[in-house]
Each structure stands twice: as C-alpha cells, then as structure tokens.
Enzyme design. Sequence first.
Site, PDB file in Angstrom:
ATOM      1  N   LYS A   1       0.479  -1.105  -0.141  1.00  0.00           N
ATOM      2  CA  LYS A   1       0.315  -0.120  -0.032  1.00  0.00           C
ATOM      3  C   LYS A   1       1.027   0.754  -0.213  1.00  0.00           C
ATOM      4  O   LYS A   1       1.953   1.210  -0.274  1.00  0.00           O
ATOM      5  CB  LYS A   1      -1.162   0.339   1.020  1.00  0.00           C
ATOM      6  CG  LYS A   1      -0.350   0.171   2.772  1.00  0.00           C
ATOM      7  CD  LYS A   1      -0.337   0.330   3.824  1.00  0.00           C
ATOM      8  CE  LYS A   1      -0.045   0.577   5.074  1.00  0.00           C
ATOM      9  NZ  LYS A   1      -1.139  -0.011   6.233  1.00  0.00           N
TER      10      LYS A   1
ATOM     11  N   ARG B   1     -10.149   0.511  15.202  1.00  0.00           N
ATOM     12  CA  ARG B   1     -10.030   1.156  13.734  1.00  0.00           C
ATOM     13  C   ARG B   1     -10.797   0.802  13.207  1.00  0.00           C
ATOM     14  O   ARG B   1     -11.968   1.102  13.311  1.00  0.00           O
ATOM     15  CB  ARG B   1      -8.467   0.433  13.234  1.00  0.00           C
ATOM     16  CG  ARG B   1      -8.611   1.482  11.432  1.00  0.00           C
ATOM     17  CD  ARG B   1      -7.003   1.598  11.520  1.00  0.00           C
ATOM     18  NE  ARG B   1      -6.169   0.554  10.967  1.00  0.00           N
ATOM     19  CZ  ARG B   1      -4.927   0.524  10.546  1.00  0.00           C
ATOM     20  NH1 ARG B   1      -4.222   1.433  10.584  1.00  0.00           N
ATOM     21  NH2 ARG B   1      -4.078  -0.563  10.044  1.00  0.00           N
TER      22      ARG B   1
ATOM     23  N   TYR C   1      15.009  31.598   4.315  1.00  0.00           N
ATOM     24  CA  TYR C   1      13.500  31.588   4.987  1.00  0.00           C
ATOM     25  C   TYR C   1      13.837  31.740   6.515  1.00  0.00           C
ATOM     26  O   TYR C   1      14.501  31.655   6.791  1.00  0.00           O
ATOM     27  CB  TYR C   1      12.426  30.886   4.789  1.00  0.00           C
ATOM     28  CG  TYR C   1      11.884  31.401   3.221  1.00  0.00           C
ATOM     29  CD1 TYR C   1      12.124  32.034   2.714  1.00  0.00           C
ATOM     30  CD2 TYR C   1      12.037  30.262   2.507  1.00  0.00           C
ATOM     31  CE1 TYR C   1      10.898  32.030   1.701  1.00  0.00           C
ATOM     32  CE2 TYR C   1      11.549  29.478   1.634  1.00  0.00           C
ATOM     33  CZ  TYR C   1      10.425  30.705   0.854  1.00  0.00           C
ATOM     34  OH  TYR C   1      10.222  31.068  -0.462  1.00  0.00           O
TER      35      TYR C   1
END
Length: 408
Positions: free
Chosen positions: A46, A144, A300
Amino acid sequence: MYKEALRPAWAEIDLKKLDRNIKNIIAKANLTAPKDSPREVIGVIKADAYGHGAVKCAEVLRKNGVKTFAIATLHEAIELREAGAKEEIIMLGLTPDMYANTLVEYDITPVVCSSENAAYISDAAAAKGKTIEGLIAIDTGMGRIGYVAADPLTEPTEQKDIAKFMYQGNGITSNKDAIDDIKKIAKPSNFKLKGIFSHMATADALDKSFSKLQEERYGRFYGDLLAAGIDIPKRTLANSASIMEIPAVHFDMVRPGIILYGCYPSDEVDRAEIDLEPVMSVKANIVQLKEVPKGASCGYGRRFVAERPSKIATLTLGYADGYPRPYSSQARVIVNGVVCPIAGNICMDQCMVDVTDVPDVKCGDEVIVMGSDGVNSILADDIAAATGTINYEICCAFGQRLPKVYVE
C-alpha cells in the site's frame, strides 16, 4: 543521474536489498510452520509500497513466490491490475457499497464487517456472474475497523468496562450479535468467506501484554465462529513486528509491511530477530555552489548566518519532496564522504548545504540525503527521530514526488 531521474534529485530503490529482505522474512515466518504447509506471505505494498514503487516491488515479491498483495485504496489495486498483476489483491480497509462494482470488476478481495456491506458486494458479483472472496475484519484492540472481539463477558476484570465501551455503535452489542451477523455472510451467496483479519496495535513495543490480550481476543472470537458452525479457511493477524517477535500469531498468513523495505517497526523490537537492509536512499546533485563571506545568510528567516567565509551548495530537494522542514536545524547530508549540515530552513523545492569542509567540492557532485556511503549513514530512523515521527512516514513522503531510480 540527471537523465534517469529527469531532475537532479531522486529516490534510489535497491531491488537487490528488497529481494534479500523478502527472502529473510519468508524464512522467519516459516520457522514454526509445518514443512509441508508453508505460511502464506502477503506483501503489503500500500501507499505505493511505502514510497518505494508498488509495481516494481511487486515484481520482486512475485519472483520470491508471493501470491497475494495488500493495498489500502482502489486506485492502488487498479494500478497493479493495469500493470499486469494477476495475484490476489486484498483491500485492507473497508469499501463503501457504492464501490462494490469496482471491487468485482478488478477482482479485489474486500475486508468487511457488516452483512449489509457483504450483501452489496455479493449482489455486484452476481450481476457480473462472479463469486468474490472476502475477509471478515475483527477489532481486537486497534480500535479502527471490524466486529469488536472484546467480549464483556469473557474479558479480564480490568478490561470489562473497556470492552463494553468498544461495543457502542453499529447496533451490535455483544459477540453473539457479531457472530449472528457473520452467519448471514457465511450463507451461500456470491460472497465467499475466505477468513478473518485483525491488526496488532502494540506488537512493536517491548511490553507485549496488550499484544497477548489481542491474541486471546482473536482466539476466542475464532473459537466462537467455529462453534457457530462458520467455516474460517484462513487466519491472518501478524504484522511486521509480530513476524519478528510473536510466532504464536503467525497462523496461516502473515503481512510484512515496513520490514520489506528494510526498516524496523520501532526502536523497541529486537533487530537480531531478522536481518534487513534499507531499500531506499535519497540523493541529489549540487546545482549551484557559491562562496559567501562571514555574516552572509541563507534561506527563509535567515536561520543560517555564516560564522566564517563559507561554501554553500544548493540542492533541488525540499519539503514538497518529503524532506521535513522541522528537520532543518538538525539535518545532515553526506557530500564526498563528509557529513555536512543543512544551511538554514529547508524550502519547498530546494535546500542549501554548508560544504565548507568538503575538499574539492564542485557542481554536479552527488549528495546523500538519506542512505550510506559505506562509512557514514543517515537513516529514515534518524530523520524520523529528529522530527518526532516514524520511519514509515519518512519513506512514504520521499516516495510521493521524487522520481524513482531502480537499482538491480
């Protein structure tokens, strides 16, 4: 690597190491199996094989006798079918009724936990003149999906209230209700019951007490199914950590995931149980090299300010490629045998490296972002530990946008 990768940054997938890992996993899973009845190994590919490329990884597993793959989405299954995969493909999650036709069209093995969903799939199969096999999902503690296997009547005292809580919802309030619903699925139809499936929650922990409880719940529920006259041809419970350390739950089929790719499930498992090699490396070429004076800044937020005259190399790799921005302050890469720090914050598509201490560094030099040069190494585990996540996520993220270069 410019030509192969189409950009000067790539994930390098060593298929020889995958081949070695699956051979070791098969041997480990069958240590306690009857010689005339080896265990089936389900290759969990997966999430594009955890970022490694499902189609290419399936080829390696196929050559090692793997006859069943497991995925998480219909798109993943269809990709495998369209690439020519003829093996059984198990959908590890639940599939809503509206996609039953797609399951049947592509011959995908579903996981179900309601007779209504199974009936929908059966009707879709009947309409196409097919019979489809499926697995029953049972929830032994992962919380789940699945019929709850924590029976308030049989749980240890400290688990009884938790078991009652787990049964809330779905109109099923006991193991008896669940068994009755599964009886409906087991009746002759175009949905054939292949076996039962559950998932371990803490198998990768040093403390195996909850894993033992899950094993007991799984065993009780299986016994209840048999007592009710329901035939269960196959059982699967073992994930990567269970394959390594809990042989009692290997049953008929085991489901290696992260260990296929050479990563261990956690820091608490005994790595001596199975020898693995990381399959993925991440590399980039230097595209710009510049000398900057003391006081010059990079990136940044100006998080890097040169404390000495420095050499700064730029790589075309950033957080959109899976290189986590929170890793910036601790990030290291390997340049020509020298471990170097990232200079400033990792950007979306680029990052800068302080290569001041690398002799004769030049544009085009290969940089190891994750991997090893034989002396130094930077593992997915290292990046995960520095960013508060797990190696699974690091590999999956690097595999999303970076081109993959396969080494055979």
